[in-house]
Scaffold this active site. Structure first.
Site: not given
Length: 472
Positions: A115, A145, A222
């Site tokens: 992402h 992911d 992230s």
């Protein structure tokens, strides 16, 4: 008597004199332990920070109208009088984003989140020493992911990859990343839980087995590493639970073993091939009430509700109503955990399943298949992005339908037009292009004859609807 009093007085003085010394010694020991722990955190951070990178991305998107939703030119009244002359042409705009990553090889391979980098046109990586590199996307896997990117460099600092299966609840962990563009931020916490499935990768198709931690994770973290006290990456920071958009004490990291599984396949073949059995579960899985009905005290396990014809599961002898308790000696927590275990196995491998059937434990050996094999066998079905199965008596009872009423949907590809149209497993297809279908064979025959789209008549628990889908 006087001697006794003198003795007691002496002992009292000794206790009073020794008590504070003992307490002080214990306090000093406690402080020393804290100092050693603090030094351990500092040592891990000092070694890891040079290999943690800031990732900046750009992607070009089309915006249909500068007015956003509710543009007057989109109104039927304006179109009726002015046609399409007043409608603005789509604009191309550049979106920018930021995340983290960490270097895993001295020649520049970097792990990050899909992402963060998956749909990017340009990826820029900044190292801790200030050097900047343009990165190339090697591959990305939306279902986990995980993404792998590459910069051109030599003798770059790296972070070793640990074994997330050995991670214990309560164990210290350290998160490193770049939240809110604050580079090389270090936070400390513990492993709060393992094996979390929270639905952030889509209701269908995603593989979730998150490590939950209270180490502070915020937007921008992230793709950064979650480290153990050995300085090894045991997870990749991915998401947070928040009602405010910021840290609330609950963060999630992808287990590093899952990231390694994806990374190895991206390096070797450029695509992800997952293990496949060909089984499905009921809508609510193995509830406590169902477990008692099957004769189990605990609802830990995976209840099999459907077995696809000619699948690895059917060939191995698995049946509806079987409950999988263990895979190769490892306890199965629930359906999501079972699905992830199988998905991370190589096609062709054999595995032993401990199942519960008719009140007894049994062991069944299964040869793992692959989704590519299933796709080849059901090519017509995959043109719609769905898999279907004949509606037998067992399935009809499970979902509240009548046998022979149609074909039941057992799987929907997460990126397909079918998924976007709201089609989900458990729905029943009654007809295709106004032709009634009562078996998978009939369904495939009608879909094979279709050209560019099909009209599906679908029944759900509450209503019947028509959905028009393009053929892929």
């Amino acid at each position: 008597m006087k001697a006794t009093k003198a003795t007691l007085l002496g002992l009292l003085i000794m206790v009073m004199a020794c008590g504070p010394v003992a307490l002080g010694a214990r306090a000093d020991d406690g402080l020393q332990t804290l100092r050693e722990t603090s030094k351990a955190f500092s040592a891990v951070a000092k070694k890891a920070i040079p290999a943690v990178v800031s990732v900046y991305v750009e992607r070009t998107v089309e915006v249909n109208s500068p007015y956003g939703f509710g543009s007057p030119f989109e109104d039927e009244f304006f179109r009726r009088f002015f046609g399409d002359r007043g409608r603005p042409t789509p604009e191309r705009r550049v979106q920018r984003g930021q995340g983290s990553g960490f270097i895993i090889s001295s020649d520049g391979y970097i792990l990050s989140n899909n992402h963060v980098v998956g749909q990017s046109d340009k990826i820029l990586v900044t190292l801790n020493d200030g050097r900047e590199f343009e990165a190339k996307l090697i591959g990305a896997d939306p279902k986990s992911d995980v993404a792998l990117i590459k910069i051109e460099g030599e003798n770059l600092p790296t972070i070793p990859l640990g074994d997330s299966d050995k991670l214990e609840i309560g164990e210290w962990v350290i998160a490193v990343g770049n939240p809110f563009r604050l580079a090389q931020t270090v936070t400390v916490g513990v492993v709060s839980a393992k094996g979390r499935a929270v639905g952030i990768l889509g209701e269908e198709g995603g593989y979730e087995d998150f490590i939950q931690t209270d180490a502070a994770i915020n937007p921008g973290n992230s793709g950064g590493p979650l480290l153990n006290l050995n300085g090894e990456a045991v997870g990749m920071n991915t998401a947070i639970y928040s009602q405010s958009g910021g840290y609330m004490g609950i963060g999630f990291a992808i287990p590093i073993n899952m990231a390694k599984f994806v990374k190895d396949q991206l390096l070797s073949g450029g695509k992800i091939v997952r293990g496949y059995l060909g089984v499905g579960t009921s809508r609510f899985g193995l509830t406590q009430e169902l477990a008692r009905e099957f004769g189990l005290e605990s609802n830990r396990g995976a209840l099999i509700a459907t077995v696809q014809p000619d699948s690895p599961a059917e060939k191995a002898g698995l049946q509806p109503d079987d409950i999988v308790l263990e895979v190769d000696g490892k306890e199965v927590r629930d359906w999501d955990a079972f699905r992830t275990m199988i998905g991370m196995m190589a096609p062709g491998a054999t595995t032993e399943l401990l199942i519960w059937r008719d009140g007894k434990r049994r062991t069944i050996t299964v040869t793992i298949g692959s989704r590519e094999e299933i796709a080849h066998a059901e090519g017509a079905v995959n043109r719609l992005g769905i898999h279907v199965q004949d509606l037998d008596a067992q399935l009809a009872r499970e979902f509240g339908y009548r046998p022979g009423q149609g074909v039941i949907i057992t799987e929907v590809a997460p990126e397909s037009a079918a998924y976007k149209a709201g089609i989900r497993p458990g729905m029943l297809i009654l007809s295709v292009n106004r032709q009634r279908v009562q078996s998978v064979e009939e369904f495939n025959q009608v879909v094979d004859k279709a050209r560019d789209r099909v009209l599906l008549r679908i029944q759900t628990e509450y209503y019947i609807q028509y959905i028009l889908l393009p053929l892929e």
